[in-house]
Design a protein around this motif. Sequence first.
Motif, PDB file in Angstrom:
ATOM      1  N   THR A 156      43.143 -29.803 -66.259  1.00  0.00           N
ATOM      2  CA  THR A 156      43.698 -30.011 -64.925  1.00  0.00           C
ATOM      3  C   THR A 156      44.931 -30.886 -65.072  1.00  0.00           C
ATOM      4  OG1 THR A 156      41.421 -30.106 -64.242  1.00  0.00           O
ATOM      5  CG2 THR A 156      43.055 -30.761 -62.595  1.00  0.00           C
ATOM      6  N   VAL A 157      45.984 -30.497 -64.440  1.00  0.00           N
ATOM      7  CA  VAL A 157      47.242 -31.234 -64.608  1.00  0.00           C
ATOM      8  C   VAL A 157      47.613 -31.959 -63.323  1.00  0.00           C
ATOM      9  CG1 VAL A 157      49.636 -31.024 -65.346  1.00  0.00           C
ATOM     10  CG2 VAL A 157      47.988 -29.301 -66.021  1.00  0.00           C
ATOM     11  N   ASN A 158      47.751 -33.268 -63.432  1.00  0.00           N
ATOM     12  CA  ASN A 158      48.237 -34.031 -62.280  1.00  0.00           C
ATOM     13  C   ASN A 158      49.736 -34.322 -62.414  1.00  0.00           C
ATOM     14  OD1 ASN A 158      45.636 -34.287 -61.114  1.00  0.00           O
ATOM     15  ND2 ASN A 158      45.155 -35.758 -62.724  1.00  0.00           N
ATOM     16  N   GLY A 159      50.164 -34.402 -63.635  1.00  0.00           N
ATOM     17  CA  GLY A 159      51.563 -34.704 -63.880  1.00  0.00           C
ATOM     18  C   GLY A 159      51.789 -34.996 -65.345  1.00  0.00           C
ATOM     19  N   VAL A 160      52.985 -35.439 -65.675  1.00  0.00           N
ATOM     20  CA  VAL A 160      53.287 -35.800 -67.064  1.00  0.00           C
ATOM     21  C   VAL A 160      54.083 -37.093 -67.066  1.00  0.00           C
ATOM     22  CG1 VAL A 160      53.349 -33.427 -67.955  1.00  0.00           C
ATOM     23  CG2 VAL A 160      55.444 -34.446 -67.056  1.00  0.00           C
ATOM     24  N   SER A 161      53.990 -37.809 -68.169  1.00  0.00           N
ATOM     25  CA  SER A 161      54.889 -38.949 -68.323  1.00  0.00           C
ATOM     26  C   SER A 161      55.240 -39.130 -69.789  1.00  0.00           C
ATOM     27  CB  SER A 161      54.267 -40.215 -67.752  1.00  0.00           C
ATOM     28  OG  SER A 161      53.221 -40.615 -68.581  1.00  0.00           O
ATOM     29  N   GLY A 162      56.426 -39.610 -70.011  1.00  0.00           N
ATOM     30  CA  GLY A 162      56.876 -39.791 -71.389  1.00  0.00           C
ATOM     31  C   GLY A 162      58.311 -40.272 -71.404  1.00  0.00           C
ATOM     32  N   GLN A 163      59.124 -39.650 -72.255  1.00  0.00           N
ATOM     33  CA  GLN A 163      60.506 -40.119 -72.413  1.00  0.00           C
ATOM     34  C   GLN A 163      61.469 -38.954 -72.553  1.00  0.00           C
ATOM     35  OE1 GLN A 163      60.084 -42.806 -75.834  1.00  0.00           O
ATOM     36  NE2 GLN A 163      60.576 -44.459 -74.411  1.00  0.00           N
ATOM     37  N   VAL A 164      62.714 -39.227 -72.188  1.00  0.00           N
ATOM     38  CA  VAL A 164      63.781 -38.246 -72.385  1.00  0.00           C
ATOM     39  C   VAL A 164      64.911 -38.920 -73.148  1.00  0.00           C
ATOM     40  CG1 VAL A 164      64.776 -38.804 -70.103  1.00  0.00           C
ATOM     41  CG2 VAL A 164      65.400 -36.661 -71.235  1.00  0.00           C
ATOM     42  N   LEU A 165      65.532 -38.166 -74.066  1.00  0.00           N
ATOM     43  CA  LEU A 165      66.711 -38.668 -74.774  1.00  0.00           C
ATOM     44  C   LEU A 165      67.866 -37.731 -74.457  1.00  0.00           C
ATOM     45  CD1 LEU A 165      67.580 -40.860 -76.921  1.00  0.00           C
ATOM     46  CD2 LEU A 165      67.429 -39.019 -78.590  1.00  0.00           C
ATOM     47  N   THR A 166      68.879 -38.267 -73.814  1.00  0.00           N
ATOM     48  CA  THR A 166      70.058 -37.467 -73.510  1.00  0.00           C
ATOM     49  C   THR A 166      71.240 -38.404 -73.269  1.00  0.00           C
ATOM     50  OG1 THR A 166      70.927 -35.655 -72.159  1.00  0.00           O
ATOM     51  CG2 THR A 166      69.626 -37.330 -70.998  1.00  0.00           C
ATOM     52  N   ALA A 213      52.621 -32.851 -60.746  1.00  0.00           N
ATOM     53  CA  ALA A 213      52.319 -31.437 -60.542  1.00  0.00           C
ATOM     54  C   ALA A 213      52.200 -31.157 -59.045  1.00  0.00           C
ATOM     55  CB  ALA A 213      51.024 -31.085 -61.251  1.00  0.00           C
ATOM     56  N   LYS A 214      52.601 -29.946 -58.633  1.00  0.00           N
ATOM     57  CA  LYS A 214      52.429 -29.547 -57.231  1.00  0.00           C
ATOM     58  C   LYS A 214      51.476 -28.370 -57.211  1.00  0.00           C
ATOM     59  CE  LYS A 214      56.815 -31.214 -55.616  1.00  0.00           C
ATOM     60  NZ  LYS A 214      58.088 -30.977 -56.228  1.00  0.00           N
ATOM     61  N   ASN A 215      50.351 -28.536 -56.509  1.00  0.00           N
ATOM     62  CA  ASN A 215      49.312 -27.504 -56.462  1.00  0.00           C
ATOM     63  C   ASN A 215      48.889 -27.084 -57.871  1.00  0.00           C
ATOM     64  OD1 ASN A 215      49.658 -27.549 -53.672  1.00  0.00           O
ATOM     65  ND2 ASN A 215      51.310 -26.030 -53.815  1.00  0.00           N
ATOM     66  N   GLY A 216      48.737 -28.054 -58.736  1.00  0.00           N
ATOM     67  CA  GLY A 216      48.292 -27.778 -60.102  1.00  0.00           C
ATOM     68  C   GLY A 216      49.364 -27.177 -60.981  1.00  0.00           C
ATOM     69  N   LYS A 217      50.590 -27.037 -60.473  1.00  0.00           N
ATOM     70  CA  LYS A 217      51.669 -26.412 -61.266  1.00  0.00           C
ATOM     71  C   LYS A 217      52.704 -27.466 -61.657  1.00  0.00           C
ATOM     72  CE  LYS A 217      50.902 -21.769 -60.650  1.00  0.00           C
ATOM     73  NZ  LYS A 217      49.790 -21.689 -61.557  1.00  0.00           N
ATOM     74  N   LEU A 218      53.183 -27.306 -62.856  1.00  0.00           N
ATOM     75  CA  LEU A 218      54.163 -28.252 -63.383  1.00  0.00           C
ATOM     76  C   LEU A 218      55.516 -27.568 -63.533  1.00  0.00           C
ATOM     77  CD1 LEU A 218      52.921 -30.167 -66.542  1.00  0.00           C
ATOM     78  CD2 LEU A 218      53.903 -31.162 -64.478  1.00  0.00           C
ATOM     79  N   ALA A 219      56.543 -28.136 -62.979  1.00  0.00           N
ATOM     80  CA  ALA A 219      57.894 -27.614 -63.211  1.00  0.00           C
ATOM     81  C   ALA A 219      58.753 -28.797 -63.658  1.00  0.00           C
ATOM     82  CB  ALA A 219      58.446 -26.988 -61.955  1.00  0.00           C
ATOM     83  N   LEU A 220      59.206 -28.744 -64.892  1.00  0.00           N
ATOM     84  CA  LEU A 220      59.965 -29.880 -65.427  1.00  0.00           C
ATOM     85  C   LEU A 220      61.450 -29.560 -65.480  1.00  0.00           C
ATOM     86  CD1 LEU A 220      57.706 -30.963 -68.445  1.00  0.00           C
ATOM     87  CD2 LEU A 220      57.545 -31.618 -66.044  1.00  0.00           C
ATOM     88  N   ASP A 221      62.238 -30.481 -64.979  1.00  0.00           N
ATOM     89  CA  ASP A 221      63.691 -30.328 -65.098  1.00  0.00           C
ATOM     90  C   ASP A 221      64.133 -30.992 -66.390  1.00  0.00           C
ATOM     91  OD1 ASP A 221      64.091 -28.960 -62.689  1.00  0.00           O
ATOM     92  OD2 ASP A 221      63.845 -30.837 -61.572  1.00  0.00           O
ATOM     93  N   ILE A 222      64.683 -30.201 -67.264  1.00  0.00           N
ATOM     94  CA  ILE A 222      65.121 -30.737 -68.560  1.00  0.00           C
ATOM     95  C   ILE A 222      66.645 -30.807 -68.536  1.00  0.00           C
ATOM     96  CG2 ILE A 222      64.959 -30.478 -71.087  1.00  0.00           C
ATOM     97  CD1 ILE A 222      62.229 -30.606 -69.683  1.00  0.00           C
TER      98      ILE A 222
END
Length: 517
Positions: free
Chosen positions: A462-472, A497-506
């Motif tokens: 089950t996905v609630n969200g993600v956390s970590g790091q970005v390098l750019t 996550a929205k409604n169990g779905k994850l969309a990440l902007d990279i």
Amino acid sequence: MRAIKPLIAALGLSLSVTALADTQVSIDTTKPGPVINKNIYGQFAEHLGRGIYEGIWVGPKSKIPNTKGWRNDVVGALKELQVPLVRWPGGCFADEYHWREGIGPRDKRPARVNTNWGGVIEDNAVGTHEFFDLVEMLGAEAYVNGNLGTGTPQEMAEWLEYMTSDSKSTLAELRRKNGRDKPFRVHYFAIGNEAWGCGGNMTPEFYTHLYKQYASFLKTPKDNTPILIASGGHTDDTSWADHLTANVKPNWALRMDAVSFHYYTLPRGDWTVKGAALKFPESEWMSTMVNTLKMDQFIVNNKKVMDKNDPEKKVGFYVDEWGTWYDVTGDDDPGFLYQQNSLRDAIVAGLNLNIFHKHADRVHMSIIAQMVNVLQAMILTEKDKMILTPTYHVFKMYIPFQGATSLPLELKNVPQYTLGNASIPAVSATAARAKDGKVYIALVNANPNKAETVDINLAGVTVNGVSGQVLTAAAMDAHNTFAAPDTIKPAAYSAKAKNGKLALDIPAKAVVVVAVE
Ligand code: AHR
């Protein structure tokens, strides 16, 4: 994509999902794949330029704070990387290194010319005991590269006896006299380096005979038996892996646990004019990506021949030299291979690590070249100053993948990044369940101009969200300097996550590593 969805809806248009969908990443957490060997994060310290001397070794009498001669700042930063192993003393240097010259009182050790790298005087201040001080301080394993090119089977066998014997033999007693009672633990030992080139310009057939001869005499105590590595091929040459795995058949007196492989990324693919580390045009960003992604096919080709000869996958394929190689600039000695390291190198690191994870069934080790001040380094030093490179930051972000269990991952609708006639998939991804039980995902956007949205479907959690790091960063060649050491460093990254779905902007030209929550 998400930005244009409301516009399309407002205009009353319907959109074809396949034509305009975001990148789709499907990860199945219920079907664990092979373990990503921690050794994919290996490091290399060669007697080359300021790679060891000045870079890490300053000697016990230096004003730069050090422990047993190794500088505390650099060792501290490397410890944070959780370096799993260090390869030493080369490289090309290894095939001209005579271990007896690097033991005993330092002021009595002979001076030699380092004929491979700049013709400088090598005073042998760093030898076997000093190397093991370093790996033991780092909590890393030792990868010692033996001298096949200008050594003898006897010299090689005696070095191993000196390091590993707990007996009362003259060589073990000599080690004790030099300050080390208990044997050194040698985890990995290579018989020569680049036998096709600086290691002796041999053919696979000739080297294979020598390998068998040398390997037969490397006798070590049962509890201190190194993994034995044969010197293999490079770039698109599979003949070494093929010949070695077809002809070295292990028996009671012969082992071959792995075959090595080297591939360097040159922006222009040309050893005479390789390309610049900084201030390069976008065409060289693109050609660097095109060339570095060739690693995947090179591994596929080598795996094919190895699977034919060794279907049980007993022999590892060790990519024990990889990374970017640029033209040396300024007044620096061209033989020192010192180069700056930018966001482009970070992307190269992320892409290659993702490739190695994909081939974790056979690629049990990869070693970036090199650890400090040489080629695609983790750390650059100038006198008592030190900076961490963008590549260092990527290695640190990827720590959870060391020893993690890879997860099958499928990428669909990946947009192409195109420039002129060249085109590559913009997005690369990898996923694994780490030792802490969490699922980690790493994503690389190799397009320097355009952010991408990545939809992630995770089966089995089950996905609630993600956390970590970005390098750019804004510039393709963003880099750290001694005056501005934090120009490029990771920033926090999270998404719900929205409604169990994850969309990440990279973001464009970025590496993202996240844990699933
Ligand atoms: O990493 C620098 C050099 O590149 C190594 O000494 C050699 O093995 C390779 O050609």
